[in-house]
Design an enzyme around this catalytic site. Structure first.
Site, mmCIF file in Angstrom:
data_model
loop_
_atom_site.group_PDB
_atom_site.id
_atom_site.type_symbol
_atom_site.label_atom_id
_atom_site.label_comp_id
_atom_site.label_asym_id
_atom_site.label_seq_id
_atom_site.Cartn_x
_atom_site.Cartn_y
_atom_site.Cartn_z
ATOM 1 N N ARG A 238 45.507 25.018 47.098
ATOM 2 C CA ARG A 238 44.965 26.039 47.880
ATOM 3 C C ARG A 238 45.520 25.914 49.263
ATOM 4 O O ARG A 238 45.362 24.934 50.072
ATOM 5 C CB ARG A 238 43.529 25.653 48.038
ATOM 6 C CG ARG A 238 42.518 26.803 48.442
ATOM 7 C CD ARG A 238 41.291 26.340 48.747
ATOM 8 N NE ARG A 238 40.910 25.592 49.964
ATOM 9 C CZ ARG A 238 40.082 24.624 50.367
ATOM 10 N NH1 ARG A 238 39.183 24.515 49.300
ATOM 11 N NH2 ARG A 238 40.385 23.920 51.309
ATOM 12 N N HIS A 242 38.382 26.934 51.919
ATOM 13 C CA HIS A 242 37.870 27.566 50.769
ATOM 14 C C HIS A 242 37.652 29.125 51.130
ATOM 15 O O HIS A 242 37.997 29.956 50.173
ATOM 16 C CB HIS A 242 36.441 26.863 50.814
ATOM 17 C CG HIS A 242 35.650 27.491 49.609
ATOM 18 N ND1 HIS A 242 36.037 27.403 48.510
ATOM 19 C CD2 HIS A 242 34.357 28.145 49.720
ATOM 20 C CE1 HIS A 242 35.103 27.879 47.582
ATOM 21 N NE2 HIS A 242 34.168 28.461 48.536
ATOM 22 N N TYR A 250 40.294 19.058 57.057
ATOM 23 C CA TYR A 250 40.083 17.765 55.941
ATOM 24 C C TYR A 250 41.489 17.751 54.964
ATOM 25 O O TYR A 250 41.706 16.672 54.280
ATOM 26 C CB TYR A 250 38.773 17.864 55.275
ATOM 27 C CG TYR A 250 38.702 19.271 54.488
ATOM 28 C CD1 TYR A 250 39.254 19.607 53.223
ATOM 29 C CD2 TYR A 250 37.897 20.314 55.099
ATOM 30 C CE1 TYR A 250 39.074 20.755 52.861
ATOM 31 C CE2 TYR A 250 37.555 21.430 54.575
ATOM 32 C CZ TYR A 250 38.234 21.683 53.251
ATOM 33 O OH TYR A 250 38.090 22.762 52.789
HETATM 34 C C1 TPP Z 1 26.358 26.823 41.095
HETATM 35 C C2 TPP Z 1 27.347 27.096 42.296
HETATM 36 N N1 TPP Z 1 27.283 26.286 43.408
HETATM 37 C C3 TPP Z 1 27.790 26.336 44.303
HETATM 38 C C4 TPP Z 1 28.588 27.502 44.735
HETATM 39 C C5 TPP Z 1 29.366 27.831 45.775
HETATM 40 N N2 TPP Z 1 30.821 27.688 45.738
HETATM 41 C C6 TPP Z 1 31.635 28.733 45.497
HETATM 42 S S1 TPP Z 1 33.331 28.540 45.062
HETATM 43 C C7 TPP Z 1 32.841 26.874 45.135
HETATM 44 C C8 TPP Z 1 34.032 25.696 45.263
HETATM 45 C C9 TPP Z 1 34.719 25.802 43.745
HETATM 46 O O1 TPP Z 1 35.856 25.141 43.841
HETATM 47 P P1 TPP Z 1 36.778 25.192 42.552
HETATM 48 O O2 TPP Z 1 36.111 25.320 41.425
HETATM 49 O O3 TPP Z 1 37.858 24.012 42.805
HETATM 50 O O4 TPP Z 1 37.640 26.350 42.873
HETATM 51 P P2 TPP Z 1 38.563 26.854 44.331
HETATM 52 O O5 TPP Z 1 37.545 27.390 45.150
HETATM 53 O O6 TPP Z 1 38.967 25.578 44.739
HETATM 54 O O7 TPP Z 1 39.435 27.934 43.764
HETATM 55 C C10 TPP Z 1 31.587 26.500 45.523
HETATM 56 C C11 TPP Z 1 30.993 25.330 45.646
HETATM 57 C C12 TPP Z 1 28.684 28.548 43.457
HETATM 58 N N3 TPP Z 1 29.419 29.722 43.575
HETATM 59 N N4 TPP Z 1 27.854 28.298 42.485
#
Ligand code: TPP
Ligand code: MG
Length: 318
Positions: A238, A242, A250
């Site tokens: 990435r 986020h 970080y």
């Molecule tokens: C159940 C739930 N918890 C928290 C979130 C908030 N959230 C959205 S994306 C994310 C991180 C996802 O990380 P990853 O699966 O590695 O995907 P990336 O964003 O790195 O592409 C979080 C915590 C959410 N959408 N749903």
């Protein structure tokens, strides 16, 4: 691989990056964008996987799969309209985000924000195809972080058991929000995690669009022929936070430098030049076409109306 296909993969990646860069600059200019999730670094995955599907297949993209929306035929005008909360976006101004951009006419299941709910939903579509005897495939994506939640495990278990025509692309971009992979799980091989359920699983270089396309095409073919589900772990990075509000301080600078040198578009550009598939004039033209296309899309989306407040309860079912 056919030269036209290689050029097409490249052109879609260029359009995706051009869109993404414009989206990020508009947010910085305060031009009314909602949640802004850059997919910089994910172009080879979202384009390569999206292009591997057939016209009757369905896909549920996640928040870093802008390229998949574009290759499935969702226009840049409509996507920018969504980001600007306009009535002309697929969510009709309900969700100013890359979330919620479904269009079943294009075979796109609306993104389900709560991770990993897109997985069981997409498996449901795959099972429907199976029950009806249709030779169609359902594909979705999950992040490394998403593989830690229960729905990932339940979905793969059931998909394997029932040999569903289901394809899962795991986007391992090293981070889930601010949490690096090694603080999320005690394993590092996400393909092995998927394989343990009995699905065909492999790991590919997620910055190599042709490798992603080949792996996902083979998975789609297996699913279509009744040979069961697959998971493809595409490894990438990435490249920004986020979402736009996150400066990603970080993330070690050296890690980003290392991955910047493996940029999926630069890499593919060099391969196409070396193989004599395109020349620098073709590439410049491709860049100009993408910029023009995105500028037109932004102008149209900015002119579009906001939704009529009287329609606010439309689409509310409970
Ligand atoms: C159940 C739930 N918890 C928290 C979130 C908030 N959230 C959205 S994306 C994310 C991180 C996802 O990380 P990853 O699966 O590695 O995907 P990336 O964003 O790195 O592409 C979080 C915590 C959410 N959408 N749903
Ligand atoms: Mg991640």
């Amino acid at each position: 691989m056919d030269a036209d296909l290689r050029i097409s993969l490249h052109a879609w990646m260029v359009l995706t990056r051009t869109f993404d860069d414009a989206m990020v600059s508009m947010w910085k200019q305060g031009r009314g964008l909602g949640g802004t999730f850059s997919q910089r670094g994910h172009e080879a995955i979202s384009v390569g996987a999206g292009m591997a599907l057939g016209p009757d297949d369905v896909v549920a993209p996640m928040h870093r799969d802008l390229g998949t929306y574009l290759v499935r035929g969702m226009s840049p005008e409509r996507i920018f309209s969504n980001l600007l909360g306009k009535a002309t976006g697929p969510s009709r101004g309900r969700d100013a985000n890359l979330h919620g951009m479904g269009d079943l006419g294009l075979g796109i299941i609306g993104y389900i924000s709560h991770i990993p709910q897109a997985l069981p939903t997409t498996l449901g579509a795959a099972m429907a195809f199976r029950y009806r005897g249709e030779r169609r495939v359902a594909m979705t994506f999950v992040g490394d972080g998403g593989t830690c939640s229960g729905g990932f495990h339940e979905t793969l278990n059931m998909a394997a058991l029932y040999r569903a025509p289901f394809v899962l692309v795991i986007e391992n971009n090293q981070y889930a929000y601010s949490t690096p992979l090694h603080q999320q799980m005690a394993v590092s091989d996400l393909a092995a995690r998927a394989a343990s359920y009995g699905v065909a699983a492999e790991r590919v270089d997620g910055n190599d669009v042709e490798a992603v396309y080949r792996a996902v095409s083979a998975a789609v073919e297996r699913a279509r022929n009744g040979e069961g589900p697959s998971a493809i772990e595409a490894v990438t990075m990435r490249m920004l936070g986020h979402a736009i509000h996150d400066g990603a301080e970080y993330v070690p600078a050296e890690l980003l430098e290392e991955w910047a040198a493996k940029d999926p578009i630069e890499r593919h550009r060099n391969v196409l030049l070396e193989d004599g598939v395109v020349d620098t004039v073709d590439l410049e033209k491709m860049r100009e076409v993408a910029q023009q296309r995105i500028a037109e899309a932004i102008a149209e989306a900015e002119k579009a109306p906001y939704p009529d407040p009287a329609t606010v309860t439309e689409g509310v079912y409970a």
